[in-house]
Scaffold this motif. Sequence first.
Motif, PDB file in Angstrom:
ATOM      1  N   VAL A 162      22.007  26.712  54.784  1.00  0.00           N
ATOM      2  CA  VAL A 162      21.782  27.629  55.840  1.00  0.00           C
ATOM      3  C   VAL A 162      22.101  27.274  57.132  1.00  0.00           C
ATOM      4  CG1 VAL A 162      20.002  28.912  57.148  1.00  0.00           C
ATOM      5  CG2 VAL A 162      19.596  28.596  54.532  1.00  0.00           C
ATOM      6  N   HIS A 163      22.950  28.199  57.630  1.00  0.00           N
ATOM      7  CA  HIS A 163      23.579  27.742  59.000  1.00  0.00           C
ATOM      8  C   HIS A 163      22.598  28.339  60.305  1.00  0.00           C
ATOM      9  CE1 HIS A 163      26.143  27.231  62.665  1.00  0.00           C
ATOM     10  NE2 HIS A 163      25.995  28.615  62.698  1.00  0.00           N
ATOM     11  N   VAL A 164      22.665  27.440  61.377  1.00  0.00           N
ATOM     12  CA  VAL A 164      21.820  27.969  62.497  1.00  0.00           C
ATOM     13  C   VAL A 164      22.601  27.825  63.571  1.00  0.00           C
ATOM     14  CG1 VAL A 164      19.741  27.417  63.696  1.00  0.00           C
ATOM     15  CG2 VAL A 164      19.769  27.069  61.261  1.00  0.00           C
ATOM     16  N   ARG A 196      29.901  30.605  61.651  1.00  0.00           N
ATOM     17  CA  ARG A 196      28.928  29.401  61.619  1.00  0.00           C
ATOM     18  C   ARG A 196      29.067  28.423  62.725  1.00  0.00           C
ATOM     19  NH1 ARG A 196      26.159  28.480  56.167  1.00  0.00           N
ATOM     20  NH2 ARG A 196      26.060  30.578  55.322  1.00  0.00           N
ATOM     21  N   VAL A 197      29.329  28.960  63.851  1.00  0.00           N
ATOM     22  CA  VAL A 197      29.365  28.244  65.117  1.00  0.00           C
ATOM     23  C   VAL A 197      28.073  27.514  65.369  1.00  0.00           C
ATOM     24  CG1 VAL A 197      30.107  28.244  67.610  1.00  0.00           C
ATOM     25  CG2 VAL A 197      31.569  29.381  65.930  1.00  0.00           C
ATOM     26  N   ARG A 198      27.983  26.492  65.634  1.00  0.00           N
ATOM     27  CA  ARG A 198      26.829  25.675  66.262  1.00  0.00           C
ATOM     28  C   ARG A 198      26.066  26.181  67.454  1.00  0.00           C
ATOM     29  NH1 ARG A 198      28.890  22.015  63.028  1.00  0.00           N
ATOM     30  NH2 ARG A 198      27.390  20.628  61.655  1.00  0.00           N
ATOM     31  N   ARG A 199      26.909  26.222  68.574  1.00  0.00           N
ATOM     32  CA  ARG A 199      26.676  26.278  69.875  1.00  0.00           C
ATOM     33  C   ARG A 199      27.970  26.972  70.557  1.00  0.00           C
ATOM     34  NH1 ARG A 199      25.891  20.100  70.695  1.00  0.00           N
ATOM     35  NH2 ARG A 199      23.909  19.992  69.625  1.00  0.00           N
ATOM     36  N   ARG A 200      27.341  27.942  71.393  1.00  0.00           N
ATOM     37  CA  ARG A 200      28.446  28.503  72.131  1.00  0.00           C
ATOM     38  C   ARG A 200      27.947  29.111  73.328  1.00  0.00           C
ATOM     39  NH1 ARG A 200      32.110  31.224  74.802  1.00  0.00           N
ATOM     40  NH2 ARG A 200      33.960  32.215  73.443  1.00  0.00           N
TER      41      ARG A 200
END
Length: 266
Positions: free
Chosen positions: A177-179, A230-234
């Motif tokens: 699962v991506h967050v 599925r980028v972690r932080r933007r």
Amino acid sequence: MMSGPARAVLVTGGSSGLGLEVARRLAGRGYVVGLMARDNDRLNSAIGALGGNESRLVACRGDAAEPADCARAVSRVIEVAGGLDALVCCAGTSLRAPVAQTSPAVAEMVMRANFWTVFHSIQAALPALKARGGALLAVSSLAGHRGVPGYGVYGAAKRALVGLCESLRLEVAGDGVHVGVFSPGFFDSPLRSKVLDGSGAIIEPPPPIPFRLWPLDLCADIAVYCLEKRVRRRYLPRFVRPLFAFDEATGGVVGDRFLRSRFRGL
Ligand SMILES: NC(=O)c1ccc[n+]([C@@H]2O[C@H](COP(=O)([O-])OP(=O)(O)OC[C@H]3O[C@@H](n4cnc5c(N)ncnc54)[C@H](OP(=O)(O)O)[C@@H]3O)[C@@H](O)[C@H]2O)c1
């Protein structure tokens, strides 16, 4: 043409602003989209604005700060689509008031809208997301990363969700699962005319914005990109990243001076 089961997403705050525009884009990509919000009329007009297709658009009326409402919303989407691939947490409200002038009841309401909606919708969606190796995106704010006059409580809620999601990412990585967290600056949405003061009243006329107001479409495009890639932080704008690093390296002295001058009177 799509093959196999339809992908499905639940969007909290899906009846307005960023949530609605994210819903529009994902519906256009063939997702079954569940829209969650409290106001029934706005929810129905959002469904209508997206084309009203009952087999692909699911009205999930409810308060995302309530666990039972979130569980019901997730079940409704699964009923229609057979599973859940994504959750986008857009529900939120805005408060602009010095900490000393914010009533505790308003502070709690802002925490509910901006943090507990994220916590409860994630808890409800997680088993289904794990089953499909899905992805979730929570919408924070630049105020969740840097203190700004007048945004103490709002920033606390947005910072809390960053902490929640950063830990969760590590916890569920093994389940596929991506967050991700998207932290925009001010953008153009109906929220701009619903900013609350410390007593919970809408500020009229809406408070001036000391920075650029980003287009809603740009924000929605970025949010969908972050979810799908599925980028972690933007952050929006991206150039705040080096500014945050500079701020950290200088102990916040220059940043404090700059922000106090931008938010005079708060
Ligand atoms: N606009 C900005 O400048 C800006 C900047 C940075 C971050 N953000 C964040 O971006 C997100 C989207 O904001 P927006 O500007 O698109 O706001 P918006 O147009 O006011 O939409 C907010 C949505 O959240 C829903 N909502 C609020 N509380 C809820 C709850 N407890 N349960 C379920 N739904 C709830 C609202 O519907 P109901 O009221 O009917 O429930 C509405 O659909 C928010 O989290 C906001 O804090 C906004």
